[in-house]
Design a protein around this motif. Structure first.
Motif, PDB file in Angstrom:
ATOM      1  N   VAL A  44       0.877  -1.159   0.000  1.00  0.00           N
ATOM      2  CA  VAL A  44       0.000   0.000   0.000  1.00  0.00           C
ATOM      3  C   VAL A  44       0.919   1.215   0.000  1.00  0.00           C
ATOM      4  CG1 VAL A  44      -1.739   1.284   1.305  1.00  0.00           C
ATOM      5  CG2 VAL A  44      -1.738  -1.221   1.362  1.00  0.00           C
ATOM      6  N   TRP A  45       0.735   2.102  -0.980  1.00  0.00           N
ATOM      7  CA  TRP A  45       1.541   3.323  -1.054  1.00  0.00           C
ATOM      8  C   TRP A  45       0.588   4.472  -1.329  1.00  0.00           C
ATOM      9  CZ3 TRP A  45       6.780   3.726  -0.252  1.00  0.00           C
ATOM     10  CH2 TRP A  45       7.367   4.968  -0.531  1.00  0.00           C
ATOM     11  N   THR A  46       0.414   5.365  -0.369  1.00  0.00           N
ATOM     12  CA  THR A  46      -0.521   6.472  -0.536  1.00  0.00           C
ATOM     13  C   THR A  46       0.210   7.684  -1.105  1.00  0.00           C
ATOM     14  OG1 THR A  46      -0.180   7.401   1.665  1.00  0.00           O
ATOM     15  CG2 THR A  46      -1.831   5.642   1.461  1.00  0.00           C
ATOM     16  N   PRO A  47      -0.520   8.638  -1.698  1.00  0.00           N
ATOM     17  CA  PRO A  47       0.127   9.862  -2.190  1.00  0.00           C
ATOM     18  C   PRO A  47       0.886  10.607  -1.092  1.00  0.00           C
ATOM     19  CG  PRO A  47      -2.055   9.667  -3.136  1.00  0.00           C
ATOM     20  CD  PRO A  47      -1.935   8.568  -2.093  1.00  0.00           C
ATOM     21  N   ALA A  48       0.429  10.508   0.152  1.00  0.00           N
ATOM     22  CA  ALA A  48       1.128  11.171   1.256  1.00  0.00           C
ATOM     23  C   ALA A  48       2.537  10.624   1.446  1.00  0.00           C
ATOM     24  CB  ALA A  48       0.326  11.010   2.553  1.00  0.00           C
ATOM     25  N   ALA A  49       2.788   9.408   0.986  1.00  0.00           N
ATOM     26  CA  ALA A  49       4.132   8.827   1.101  1.00  0.00           C
ATOM     27  C   ALA A  49       5.147   9.596   0.263  1.00  0.00           C
ATOM     28  CB  ALA A  49       4.110   7.357   0.691  1.00  0.00           C
ATOM     29  N   ASP A  50       4.681  10.258  -0.776  1.00  0.00           N
ATOM     30  CA  ASP A  50       5.572  11.044  -1.637  1.00  0.00           C
ATOM     31  C   ASP A  50       5.657  12.502  -1.205  1.00  0.00           C
ATOM     32  OD1 ASP A  50       6.169   8.879  -3.371  1.00  0.00           O
ATOM     33  OD2 ASP A  50       4.223   9.157  -4.353  1.00  0.00           O
ATOM     34  N   GLY A  51       4.963  12.863  -0.132  1.00  0.00           N
ATOM     35  CA  GLY A  51       4.912  14.246   0.319  1.00  0.00           C
ATOM     36  C   GLY A  51       6.117  14.656   1.142  1.00  0.00           C
ATOM     37  N   PRO A  52       6.018  15.842   1.752  1.00  0.00           N
ATOM     38  CA  PRO A  52       7.124  16.353   2.570  1.00  0.00           C
ATOM     39  C   PRO A  52       7.157  15.693   3.949  1.00  0.00           C
ATOM     40  CG  PRO A  52       5.300  17.895   2.607  1.00  0.00           C
ATOM     41  CD  PRO A  52       4.912  16.791   1.659  1.00  0.00           C
ATOM     42  N   GLY A  53       8.298  15.804   4.602  1.00  0.00           N
ATOM     43  CA  GLY A  53       8.452  15.300   5.966  1.00  0.00           C
ATOM     44  C   GLY A  53       9.496  14.213   6.064  1.00  0.00           C
ATOM     45  N   ARG A  54       9.980  14.032   7.284  1.00  0.00           N
ATOM     46  CA  ARG A  54      10.992  13.034   7.585  1.00  0.00           C
ATOM     47  C   ARG A  54      10.404  11.638   7.412  1.00  0.00           C
ATOM     48  NH1 ARG A  54      11.632  10.160  12.103  1.00  0.00           N
ATOM     49  NH2 ARG A  54      10.055  11.393  13.167  1.00  0.00           N
ATOM     50  N   VAL A  55      11.125  10.758   6.712  1.00  0.00           N
ATOM     51  CA  VAL A  55      10.691   9.377   6.496  1.00  0.00           C
ATOM     52  C   VAL A  55      11.385   8.474   7.499  1.00  0.00           C
ATOM     53  CG1 VAL A  55      10.727   7.413   4.891  1.00  0.00           C
ATOM     54  CG2 VAL A  55      10.232   9.704   4.046  1.00  0.00           C
ATOM     55  N   SER A  56      10.606   7.574   8.104  1.00  0.00           N
ATOM     56  CA  SER A  56      11.155   6.516   8.944  1.00  0.00           C
ATOM     57  C   SER A  56      10.407   5.237   8.602  1.00  0.00           C
ATOM     58  CB  SER A  56      11.038   6.861  10.433  1.00  0.00           C
ATOM     59  OG  SER A  56       9.687   7.090  10.785  1.00  0.00           O
ATOM     60  N   VAL A  57      11.031   4.104   8.926  1.00  0.00           N
ATOM     61  CA  VAL A  57      10.466   2.810   8.575  1.00  0.00           C
ATOM     62  C   VAL A  57      10.452   1.928   9.813  1.00  0.00           C
ATOM     63  CG1 VAL A  57      10.700   0.791   7.073  1.00  0.00           C
ATOM     64  CG2 VAL A  57      11.442   3.035   6.238  1.00  0.00           C
ATOM     65  N   LEU A  58       9.353   1.209   9.987  1.00  0.00           N
ATOM     66  CA  LEU A  58       9.222   0.213  11.042  1.00  0.00           C
ATOM     67  C   LEU A  58       9.082  -1.144  10.370  1.00  0.00           C
ATOM     68  CD1 LEU A  58       8.715  -0.661  14.019  1.00  0.00           C
ATOM     69  CD2 LEU A  58       6.284  -0.283  13.575  1.00  0.00           C
ATOM     70  N   LEU A 151      10.482   3.317  -1.976  1.00  0.00           N
ATOM     71  CA  LEU A 151      11.096   3.599  -0.683  1.00  0.00           C
ATOM     72  C   LEU A 151      12.494   4.186  -0.868  1.00  0.00           C
ATOM     73  CD1 LEU A 151      10.734   3.429   2.388  1.00  0.00           C
ATOM     74  CD2 LEU A 151      11.754   1.133   2.279  1.00  0.00           C
ATOM     75  N   PHE A 152      13.245   3.659  -1.817  1.00  0.00           N
ATOM     76  CA  PHE A 152      14.587   4.157  -2.120  1.00  0.00           C
ATOM     77  C   PHE A 152      14.527   5.645  -2.472  1.00  0.00           C
ATOM     78  CE2 PHE A 152      18.323   4.855  -4.760  1.00  0.00           C
ATOM     79  CZ  PHE A 152      19.322   4.142  -4.104  1.00  0.00           C
ATOM     80  N   ALA A 153      13.530   6.017  -3.279  1.00  0.00           N
ATOM     81  CA  ALA A 153      13.384   7.421  -3.690  1.00  0.00           C
ATOM     82  C   ALA A 153      12.938   8.312  -2.528  1.00  0.00           C
ATOM     83  CB  ALA A 153      12.390   7.523  -4.842  1.00  0.00           C
ATOM     84  N   ALA A 154      12.197   7.759  -1.573  1.00  0.00           N
ATOM     85  CA  ALA A 154      11.629   8.552  -0.480  1.00  0.00           C
ATOM     86  C   ALA A 154      12.583   8.772   0.682  1.00  0.00           C
ATOM     87  CB  ALA A 154      10.354   7.882   0.031  1.00  0.00           C
ATOM     88  N   THR A 155      13.568   7.903   0.859  1.00  0.00           N
ATOM     89  CA  THR A 155      14.447   7.977   2.032  1.00  0.00           C
ATOM     90  C   THR A 155      15.725   8.748   1.737  1.00  0.00           C
ATOM     91  OG1 THR A 155      15.504   5.890   1.465  1.00  0.00           O
ATOM     92  CG2 THR A 155      13.634   5.796   2.992  1.00  0.00           C
ATOM     93  N   GLN A 156      16.377   9.126   2.822  1.00  0.00           N
ATOM     94  CA  GLN A 156      17.688   9.768   2.737  1.00  0.00           C
ATOM     95  C   GLN A 156      18.647   9.029   3.661  1.00  0.00           C
ATOM     96  OE1 GLN A 156      17.364  13.920   3.708  1.00  0.00           O
ATOM     97  NE2 GLN A 156      15.892  14.326   2.091  1.00  0.00           N
ATOM     98  N   LEU A 157      19.946   9.210   3.412  1.00  0.00           N
ATOM     99  CA  LEU A 157      20.938   8.669   4.348  1.00  0.00           C
ATOM    100  C   LEU A 157      20.634   9.200   5.742  1.00  0.00           C
ATOM    101  CD1 LEU A 157      24.266   9.013   2.330  1.00  0.00           C
ATOM    102  CD2 LEU A 157      22.953   6.933   2.761  1.00  0.00           C
ATOM    103  N   GLY A 158      20.771   8.359   6.734  1.00  0.00           N
ATOM    104  CA  GLY A 158      20.504   8.754   8.106  1.00  0.00           C
ATOM    105  C   GLY A 158      19.071   8.538   8.550  1.00  0.00           C
ATOM    106  N   ALA A 159      18.171   8.171   7.634  1.00  0.00           N
ATOM    107  CA  ALA A 159      16.780   7.912   8.018  1.00  0.00           C
ATOM    108  C   ALA A 159      16.736   6.750   9.008  1.00  0.00           C
ATOM    109  CB  ALA A 159      15.936   7.596   6.788  1.00  0.00           C
ATOM    110  N   THR A 160      15.783   6.785   9.911  1.00  0.00           N
ATOM    111  CA  THR A 160      15.634   5.768  10.947  1.00  0.00           C
ATOM    112  C   THR A 160      14.858   4.566  10.428  1.00  0.00           C
ATOM    113  OG1 THR A 160      15.658   7.461  12.671  1.00  0.00           O
ATOM    114  CG2 THR A 160      14.730   5.315  13.261  1.00  0.00           C
ATOM    115  N   VAL A 161      15.391   3.379  10.709  1.00  0.00           N
ATOM    116  CA  VAL A 161      14.699   2.123  10.423  1.00  0.00           C
ATOM    117  C   VAL A 161      14.699   1.330  11.726  1.00  0.00           C
ATOM    118  CG1 VAL A 161      14.674  -0.009   9.084  1.00  0.00           C
ATOM    119  CG2 VAL A 161      15.454   2.130   8.015  1.00  0.00           C
TER     120      VAL A 161
END
Length: 191
Positions: A44-58, A151-161
């Protein structure tokens, strides 16, 4: 922590899997419930996933799911395949140390690891790969290819997983992002 109920929600499944672009109105509970019924290699990937804000993954090992957050808002979820019993995926809080779109394993017969996001220097990463619906990797977190690319496109180095051996319940377990937890996880990975 209680396990999320596996409730068959055909309407959510068709919105979240067949046409993820139409899933913009899904809240965290709807995403979590849709994620509970995902077959292997679906997400499931919502449009909000491509929006602004810090990305983290659980990553929930018992759920065999990845949950993606923008800030504290759940915006995406996917089936995963974590480490098998003889090569388990380590739990803890990690940061993305390295990203490589086309990577090959130096440990496992030059295996392809597209959209690799390294979590430890000793070989644990999130990447596209075989996703049978149960733990089957050598410790990595395998993702469906289309999800891994997003997910690769949405994350940055240092993002929390955060990788946990607990089931996820919407809103009850958010990635901490705590610097002390991250340092502890990276220290463990360096051993």
């Amino acid at each position: 922590m209680r396990r999320i109920a596996t409730i068959l929600l055909p309407a959510l499944l068709s919105i979240g899997v067949a046409a993820p672009a139409r899933a913009g109105g899904m809240d965290a509970l709807a995403i979590t419930e849709a994620a509970a019924t995902l077959p292997p290699n679906q997400f499931v990937w919502t449009p909000a996933a491509d929006g602004p804000g810090r990305v983290s993954v659980l990553i929930s090992i018992p759920d065999q799911r990845a949950y993606v957050f923008r800030g504290e808002r759940l915006v995406a979820a996917s089936s995963v395949s974590t480490g098998s019993d003889d090569k388990p995926t380590p739990t803890g809080t990690f940061t993305i140390l390295q990203k490589k779109e086309q990577h090959r394993s130096n440990l496992y017969d030059d295996a392809s690891m597209p959209f690799m996001q390294r979590l430890t220097w000793d070989g644990v990463a999130m990447h596209a790969g075989r996703n049978p619906g149960f733990p089957a990797s050598h410790g990595c977190i395998r993702l469906p290819t289309a999800f891994a690319k997003k997910l690769f496109a949405a994350t940055q180095l240092g993002a929390t997983v955060e990788v946990t051996d607990e089931a996820y319940v919407a809103g009850a377990f958010l990635p901490s992002g705590d610097a002390e937890d991250t340092a502890r996880a990276n220290d463990y990975a360096a051993r």
